[in-house]
Structure formats: structure tokens, C-alpha cells
Scaffold this motif. Structure first.
Motif, PDB file in Angstrom:
ATOM      1  N   GLU A 190      47.896  25.928  22.022  1.00 49.20           N
ATOM      2  CA  GLU A 190      47.904  27.598  22.024  1.00 49.20           C
ATOM      3  C   GLU A 190      46.637  28.048  21.849  1.00 49.20           C
ATOM      4  O   GLU A 190      46.508  29.031  22.629  1.00 49.20           O
ATOM      5  N   LYS A 191      45.340  27.351  21.369  1.00 46.25           N
ATOM      6  CA  LYS A 191      44.319  28.007  21.751  1.00 46.25           C
ATOM      7  C   LYS A 191      43.904  27.979  23.359  1.00 46.25           C
ATOM      8  O   LYS A 191      43.106  28.791  23.853  1.00 46.25           O
ATOM      9  N   ILE A 224      58.829  24.177  26.843  1.00 45.10           N
ATOM     10  CA  ILE A 224      58.937  25.550  27.775  1.00 45.10           C
ATOM     11  C   ILE A 224      57.579  25.263  28.499  1.00 45.10           C
ATOM     12  O   ILE A 224      57.402  25.733  29.792  1.00 45.10           O
ATOM     13  N   TYR A 225      56.242  25.086  27.863  1.00 41.99           N
ATOM     14  CA  TYR A 225      54.899  24.876  28.586  1.00 41.99           C
ATOM     15  C   TYR A 225      55.225  23.779  29.626  1.00 41.99           C
ATOM     16  O   TYR A 225      54.909  24.064  31.039  1.00 41.99           O
ATOM     17  N   SER A 226      55.974  22.790  29.623  1.00 37.31           N
ATOM     18  CA  SER A 226      56.013  21.920  30.410  1.00 37.31           C
ATOM     19  C   SER A 226      56.983  21.960  31.415  1.00 37.31           C
ATOM     20  O   SER A 226      56.744  21.978  32.816  1.00 37.31           O
ATOM     21  N   ILE A 227      57.929  22.916  31.298  1.00 38.77           N
ATOM     22  CA  ILE A 227      58.682  23.411  32.306  1.00 38.77           C
ATOM     23  C   ILE A 227      57.881  24.406  33.133  1.00 38.77           C
ATOM     24  O   ILE A 227      58.218  24.191  34.532  1.00 38.77           O
ATOM     25  N   TYR A 228      57.242  25.397  32.696  1.00 43.80           N
ATOM     26  CA  TYR A 228      56.450  26.034  33.575  1.00 43.80           C
ATOM     27  C   TYR A 228      55.174  25.209  34.460  1.00 43.80           C
ATOM     28  O   TYR A 228      55.012  25.432  35.456  1.00 43.80           O
ATOM     29  N   ARG A 232      56.374  30.829  22.010  1.00 44.95           N
ATOM     30  CA  ARG A 232      55.242  30.705  22.998  1.00 44.95           C
ATOM     31  C   ARG A 232      54.589  29.326  23.173  1.00 44.95           C
ATOM     32  O   ARG A 232      54.038  29.087  24.269  1.00 44.95           O
ATOM     33  N   SER A 233      54.516  28.677  21.918  1.00 46.15           N
ATOM     34  CA  SER A 233      53.682  27.328  21.854  1.00 46.15           C
ATOM     35  C   SER A 233      54.686  26.197  22.218  1.00 46.15           C
ATOM     36  O   SER A 233      54.233  25.031  21.833  1.00 46.15           O
ATOM     37  N   THR A 252      47.968  30.572  31.246  1.00 47.18           N
ATOM     38  CA  THR A 252      47.672  31.526  30.145  1.00 47.18           C
ATOM     39  C   THR A 252      49.314  31.880  29.715  1.00 47.18           C
ATOM     40  O   THR A 252      50.075  32.093  30.485  1.00 47.18           O
ATOM     41  N   ALA A 253      49.406  31.807  28.517  1.00 48.66           N
ATOM     42  CA  ALA A 253      50.722  32.176  27.783  1.00 48.66           C
ATOM     43  C   ALA A 253      50.896  33.816  27.702  1.00 48.66           C
ATOM     44  O   ALA A 253      49.717  34.609  27.113  1.00 48.66           O
TER      45      ALA A 253
END
Length: 347
Positions: free
Chosen positions: A340-341, A119-123, A114-115, A133-134
Motif C-alpha cells: 500500500e505504501k 487486483i494489483y496483479s491483474i493490473y 484497493r490493496s 499508483t492506486a
């Protein structure tokens, strides 16, 4: 089931005046550059074209294979703890709650996925926002369709009753598409048509296709009444049979799709477990007032990360009626980095 989003006036369909595009404008790039990791993943032109035209994308080998194996082991250990399911004991398979979708959040390797900054960059690039928000996510789990109980004679125990096909469906309100959402899956074992892999109807992300489907509902051409709340199941069975494809993937592959796409999965007919996890990100808040559940969802995520409780609301806006808090007894708070925070609302 009451949905958190407001319903729309009957016979009203809300879509942007212009087609959504996966391509970023210069202004959007500048805005995203204010956030760390937004450009850790670099799309190719071929990938963007595929996303634009078909609404989904497979990214091969995005997740480390060892991490996939670790998460698989953690998952089976957890369902043994909470449900008494033993991977090699078919008599325990029916203990799985809901059989197919498992709301298991608090596994160290799932936190790591999740971190994942890519993946964060893609979204971030596809949602065109860095303030996300994850979702705590879930697992898709399909037990074997049979087991060999006598190797010498080849005698099999049929477990077909534990498996089913998940028909094509939406996880969004198709009558209100003013905001764009995405969903994704990480394949933890190789997935084929025989093992019940992901299915999708490509191209339904396009504005014209969505409007055509809604018009069929409004005009009574499909066996479903038109109304202003959700039509969860994709009801154009002729279209489903004609255009639905199975997306075969390998362990470590990442699939992302526009939530406008009708999607599902097939039936596992093999003697192996089929397992994947669903990481996802949504905006911290909404630019559309009807989607005002998003801040409440973020608060739910923060509480879950702190004490191991189950989410009371899904990232789609649906309330979660299953609040067993099955993991609290086994919960251990995880060390979190700065990203993550922020993703869990704990900054």
C-alpha cells in the motif's frame, strides 16, 4: 473543462503501429518478476482470449462477500455523515451529490479492496508494469426507483427522477491511444439489467474498430465535429444500439475493461439500491509525454491518504472541479502495509 493532457494537432490520430496484446512476452515477464505480487493472479487461457478479443472480463467471486457487505455499510454510514442521506428514508435520497457517482475514498474496507494483491496483479500484468499508483476510486450509487409507502394498499412513491442511464462514453482521449489503460468495478450488490448494471460495447479495444470510429468522426459521418481534444460521448448511436450489452454480475464479482471500450450503465428500475466501487491502478509515470499528469496524480493520492483531502485530479487526467473535502472531518489515517505504501507513493 481543460484536460491535463496536451491536445493533438488537428486530424492526427496516434495509435501504436501494432495491435496491443494482453499476452506477456518473456521480457515483460522477467521485468514484472522484479515486483512482489505481480503474478498473484493467474489468468486462464480462456480469460486472456476473451480480454484480447472483447476487451473486458468478469472474474466471478474475486472479492470476499463479507468485505462487500462491510464496505456497503461503511458507505451508507459515510453518506449519512456528509450528506444526511438515510438508506431507508426516501426523502433524503436527493441529498446525494451528483446522485450517481460518489467521491468517497476513506473507508477501511475500500482501502482493503484497493490493496487486494490479486487486483494489483491483474493490473500489473495487463499494463505490463509493476510500478503503479492506486487510484482512490469512487462509488457508483443508484437509489431505488420507487419505495412502497403503504404495504397494505401497495401504494408506491415514484423516485424515478433520481435515476438515469449513463450513456456509452470513453474515459480516455480516443485520438491518442499510444498507452493502454484499464478500469474496473467491484459489485457490492447483485446487479441486473433492471437495476442498472454495467454496459459495454465489446471489441472496441481492437485497433481496427477504433480507427473506423475515428474515421467516421473525421469524415463528418457522425453528429459531432472532429477535433483534437476529447470526444467523451460515444456518438455512433446505431452501433451503440446494435452492439451494446448489459453485463449482469453478482456481489463480489470483479469487472475489468480496456479504457478504449465505450461503457456506461443502465437505469435502476427496482426498489433496491445499486452499488459498486471502482478500484483502479495507473502507471506511476508515462512513456508518452502528453500523459505527464501521472506523477502529479500520484502526489495527489499521497496527500489524500495522509490527510483525507479530495483529489484535485482524476486518474484519467481530468481535473476535479469538486474540491469540497467532505471526508476530512471524519478522516482517520489507515495502517498501511508495504504494498500500500508503494501504491500510494508513500514508500
Amino acid at each position: 473543462m481543460q484536460h491535463y493532457r496536451n491536445t493533438l494537432p488537428e486530424h492526427e490520430t496516434l495509435l501504436p503501429d501494432v495491435e496491443y496484446s494482453v499476452y506477456l512476452t518473456d521480457e515483460e515477464k522477467i521485468e514484472l518478476s522484479k515486483y512482489n505480487h505481480c503474478f498473484d493472479y493467474e489468468f486462464t487461457e480462456e480469460q486472456l482470449k476473451h480480454l484480447e478479443n472483447f476487451g473486458y472480463l468478469i472474474i466471478k467471486g474475486l472479492i470476499d462477500l463479507e468485505l462487500c457487505d462491510n464496505l456497503k455499510e461503511e458507505f451508507f454510514e459515510r453518506i449519512n455523515q456528509v450528506y444526511g442521506v438515510e438508506r431507508e428514508n426516501y426523502e433524503t435520497f436527493s441529498n446525494l451529490k451528483g446522485i450517481e457517482t460518489q467521491l468517497i475514498y476513506h473507508l477501511p474496507s475500500f482501502y482493503e479492496i484497493r490493496s487486494n494483491t490479486k487486483i494489483y496483479s491483474i493490473y500489473a500484468q495487463l499494463l505490463k508494469r509493476g510500478d503503479l499508483t492506486a487510484d482512490m476510486g469512487m462509488f457508483q450509487c443508484k437509489p431505488p426507483a420507487y419505495v412502497v409507502i403503504d404495504q397494505e394498499n401497495g401504494t408506491k412513491k415514484n423516485l424515478d427522477y433520481l435515476n438515469k442511464e449513463l450513456s456509452s462514453h470513453f474515459d480516455i482521449n480516443i485520438f491518442d491511444l499510444r498507452e493502454t489503460f484499464y478500469q474496473s468495478s467491484v459489485c457490492l450488490v447483485d446487479a441486473t439489467s433492471e437495476s442498472g448494471t454495467f454496459t459495454v460495447i465489446p471489441g472496441m479495444n481492437r485497433r481496427e474498430r477504433i480507427l473506423n470510429y475515428v474515421d467516421k468522426i473525421r469524415n463528418g459521418n457522425l453528429d459531432v465535429p472532429y477535433h483534437s481534444d476529447w470526444n467523451f460521448v460515444y456518438n455512433d448511436l446505431e452501433d451503440d444500439e446494435k452492439y451494446k450489452i448489459s453485463v449482469e454480475v453478482e456481489k463480489g464479482d470483479f469487472i475489468i475493461w480496456n479504457s478504449r471500450l465505450p461503457h456506461g450503465n443502465g437505469k435502476n428500475t427496482t426498489d433496491e439500491w445499486r452499488l459498486s466501487c471502482y478500484p483502479r491502478y495507473v502507471p506511476v509515470d508515462s512513456r508518452v509525454k502528453e500523459n505527464s499528469y501521472l506523477p502529479n496524480f500520484r502526489k495527489n493520492v499521497s496527500k489524500s491518504v495522509k490527510d483525507g483531502r479530495c483529489l484535485s485530479i482524476f486518474s484519467s487526467g481530468f481535473p476535479n472541479d469538486n474540491l469540497d473535502n467532505i471526508e476530512k472531518e471524519y478522516f482517520t489515517p489507515q495502517p498501511l502495509n508495504e504494498l500500500e505504501k508503494k501504491l500510494y507513493g508513500l514508500e
